[in-house]
Every structure is written in structure tokens, then in C-alpha cells.
Write an enzyme that holds these catalytic residues in place. Sequence first.
Site, PDB file in Angstrom:
ATOM      1  N   THR A  18       1.242   2.444  -0.409  1.00 23.52           N
ATOM      2  CA  THR A  18       0.905   3.320   0.713  1.00 23.52           C
ATOM      3  C   THR A  18       0.133   2.582   1.804  1.00 23.52           C
ATOM      4  O   THR A  18       0.300   2.854   2.994  1.00 23.52           O
ATOM      5  CB  THR A  18       0.073   4.521   0.198  1.00 23.52           C
ATOM      6  OG1 THR A  18       0.909   5.304  -0.661  1.00 23.52           O
ATOM      7  CG2 THR A  18      -0.446   5.378   1.321  1.00 23.52           C
ATOM      8  N   SER A  61       4.364   0.832  -5.897  1.00 20.13           N
ATOM      9  CA  SER A  61       3.747   0.190  -7.065  1.00 20.13           C
ATOM     10  C   SER A  61       4.407   0.607  -8.368  1.00 20.13           C
ATOM     11  O   SER A  61       4.298  -0.107  -9.367  1.00 20.13           O
ATOM     12  CB  SER A  61       2.243   0.454  -7.096  1.00 20.13           C
ATOM     13  OG  SER A  61       1.948   1.784  -7.425  1.00 20.13           O
ATOM     14  N   THR A  94      -1.464   2.643  -5.063  1.00 18.88           N
ATOM     15  CA  THR A  94      -2.535   3.071  -5.964  1.00 18.88           C
ATOM     16  C   THR A  94      -2.009   3.669  -7.263  1.00 18.88           C
ATOM     17  O   THR A  94      -2.773   3.835  -8.216  1.00 18.88           O
ATOM     18  CB  THR A  94      -3.451   4.105  -5.277  1.00 18.88           C
ATOM     19  OG1 THR A  94      -2.664   5.231  -4.897  1.00 18.88           O
ATOM     20  CG2 THR A  94      -4.141   3.508  -4.065  1.00 18.88           C
ATOM     21  N   ASP A  95      -0.700   3.998  -7.303  1.00 19.86           N
ATOM     22  CA  ASP A  95      -0.183   4.652  -8.516  1.00 19.86           C
ATOM     23  C   ASP A  95      -0.401   3.815  -9.767  1.00 19.86           C
ATOM     24  O   ASP A  95      -0.597   4.365 -10.859  1.00 19.86           O
ATOM     25  CB  ASP A  95       1.323   4.923  -8.371  1.00 19.86           C
ATOM     26  CG  ASP A  95       1.608   6.084  -7.422  1.00 19.86           C
ATOM     27  OD1 ASP A  95       0.653   6.748  -6.981  1.00 19.86           O
ATOM     28  OD2 ASP A  95       2.802   6.312  -7.130  1.00 19.86           O
TER      29      ASP A  95
HETATM   30  N1  GLU Z   1      -0.053   7.073  -3.882  1.00 16.69           N
HETATM   31  C1  GLU Z   1       0.542   5.782  -3.968  1.00 16.69           C
HETATM   32  C2  GLU Z   1      -0.267   4.824  -3.085  1.00 16.69           C
HETATM   33  O1  GLU Z   1      -1.345   5.207  -2.797  1.00 16.69           O
HETATM   34  C3  GLU Z   1       1.990   5.857  -3.740  1.00 16.69           C
HETATM   35  C4  GLU Z   1       2.713   4.573  -3.508  1.00 16.69           C
HETATM   36  C5  GLU Z   1       2.524   3.476  -4.498  1.00 16.69           C
HETATM   37  O2  GLU Z   1       1.799   3.584  -5.486  1.00 16.69           O
HETATM   38  O3  GLU Z   1       3.148   2.447  -4.245  1.00 16.69           O
HETATM   39  O4  GLU Z   1       0.020   3.729  -2.715  1.00 16.69           O
END
Ligand code: GLU
Length: 337
Positions: A18, A61, A94-95
Site C-alpha cells: 500500500t 505483500s 502491511t498484510d
Molecule cells: N493493507 C495492505 C498494506 O497495507 C494491503 C497491501 C499489501 O499488504 O501489500 O499494504
Amino acid sequence: MPNEGPRRRVAVYGLGGTIAATGETGGVVPALSADQLVAAVPGLAETGIGVEAVDFRCLPSASLGFADLTDLAAEIGRRTAAGELDGAVITQGTDTIEETAYLLDLFHTAPQPIVVTGAMRGPTLAGADGPANLLTAVRTAAHPSTRGQGVLVVLADRIHAAPRVRKTHTTGLWAFDSPDTGPLGHLVEGVPRLLTRRAGERVTVAPDAVRGRPRVALATVGFGDDGVLLEGLADRVDGLVVAALGVGHVPEALVPVLDALADRVPVVLASRIGAGPGLAATYGFPGSERDLLARGLIRAGFLDPCKARLLLWALLATGADRAAITAAFAAAGGYAD
Ligand code: GLU
């Protein structure tokens, strides 16, 4: 606020997520380069830290894999051993941060910190947190106080240790927490301040000793579970982590299934709760933690199921035998004594 002494050098490895996501229609996707992320951070140049941006991957991710992380660990290991870096920052989705940070932590033996960060609000949204998180991550990676602390996760001005951090909210800016310990420290006026340090023995494996690509399954136990997903599993996996109820309990119907599995592959007993340890010696009913450990399951202790799965993967990938696996879980799970 330039740091004193020689100019500190930090490499920022962009992996996507993200923090790097843009798009007008059809949903945002990772697209920005590491250079673009660095250029978007107000005040970074004024820190006096020498920042090098490296495009390593550009993925959501969820689609990063073991090979991506072993390659990254080897690259950072080579550069830190050569004395080229004072620290490294990884930007990613963050995932999976709670998992990638722990896997990197298992591979990372150099004193220079690796700091993993991301964003909960992408760059196209009001209140995007990526630039602030990247600035604080770079400051944390460059600061002498974080040396020897392994891999850290920095978001929302908080500094977490990789083995303890968990994503505890799907969307909030406060999404990351270390439920068993609290964060190691905080960013205060842009300076990392550690209030505590990592305790216990570090468990590490050499990334260049990774030979195979073991398959380690993670099975979460639910109410009334009869183990249908576990049937025939020992023929398809090299190891299993069970995210059990409470302190490490399963329905009685699952006992013969897990007993048979543990005869064939390492089976680790973790808790699905997300905070607190699994126990070893309290309950005596069929399917209790005592019963399952007596049948050869391995106790995860304070390791949550996702991190237990990565530790088992790293141990199997480097050819650890049963005794080494048991000892590593005792150390990483916080019950070696
Ligand atoms: N919520 C995730 C992020 O904050 C979604 C995308 C990911 O993990 O790549 O990045």
C-alpha cells in the site's frame, strides 16, 4: 537534525504494498519505485542520513514468497558484512509484515538493524502515513541505539521487535501491536528511544544453508472441529502448525488425527488467541496441552501460529533434526530453562 559523526548509510529496499500503491480506477496496486517513495518524504534530506533506494520487488505483500525473502536476507547480509550499510529499511505491504519481519529476523545476525515499514493509508489518500513511517524507519535504522536488536517493525511512531509484533487491526493507523510485551520503544521528536531491549536467546538460521522448499501447513482449530482438513496431510506437507484453542487445546476427536500426524512430521502446538503463552503442564483431559505434548507435538510457547510456521519452515529448510527443532522452539518460545 543531522546525526553527529560520520554520515550514516541506510539502504531502502522497496517491495511494494500500500505504501507504494497508486491507481485511478479498478483499485490501487503497488507501482511506485523506491526512489519515488524516498523523494516523497519531507525532511528526509535534512536528517543528514545517506539514503540509497533499491527496487527489490513491487508486489502486494500477500504475493511475496520465501525465495523473495531469502534473496533479500542474503543481499542485506552481504552488504552489512561488507560494512557498506549502517542499517536497512524495507518498505512493503502491511498484510504480511509480522511474518516477513520475523523470517528476516531468523536470517539476520549482523548488528546493523533491519527496519520493516509500510502504510495503512496509501499515497493517494488524505492522511497517508507512508512518508512519516518511512522517515521514522530510516531514522531508526540509522540510529546507534538500535544496533544488535535484530529486525524491527516501525509504524505509527512505535518500534516493535519482529518476534513479538502482530497486525491487530485491518485498517487503523494503530494496526500494529506487540501484545505480550508492548513496543520496544517510540519515536520521540524524530529520535528512536528504546525503553526496553529484546530479551532471551536469539534463534537464527543461515540463509545460505537453506536447501529445500519445505511445505509447512497452518491449521486453525475451531469449535466442533473434526479435522476434515487434516486428512491425508502427512503425505503432502513436511510440517504442521496447529493454532489450537486457548492455552493449546483441541476437541477430543482431533487427538488421534494429530497423534498420527506427529508420528510422521513435526507438529507444533500454538494458540490461536494472539497473546499469551501456550501451556505445558496444567490440563489433563484428552486434547489438552499435556495430552498433545505427550503425543509428541512441539510447544510454540510465546510464538504465535504464523511465526511458529516460519520458524518450522526455516528449521526444515536448513535440515534441522527433531532435537534441533525442539531446542529452537524452546528458545524462540521463551521456555528454555
Ligand atoms: N493493507 C495492505 C498494506 O497495507 C494491503 C497491501 C499489501 O499488504 O501489500 O499494504
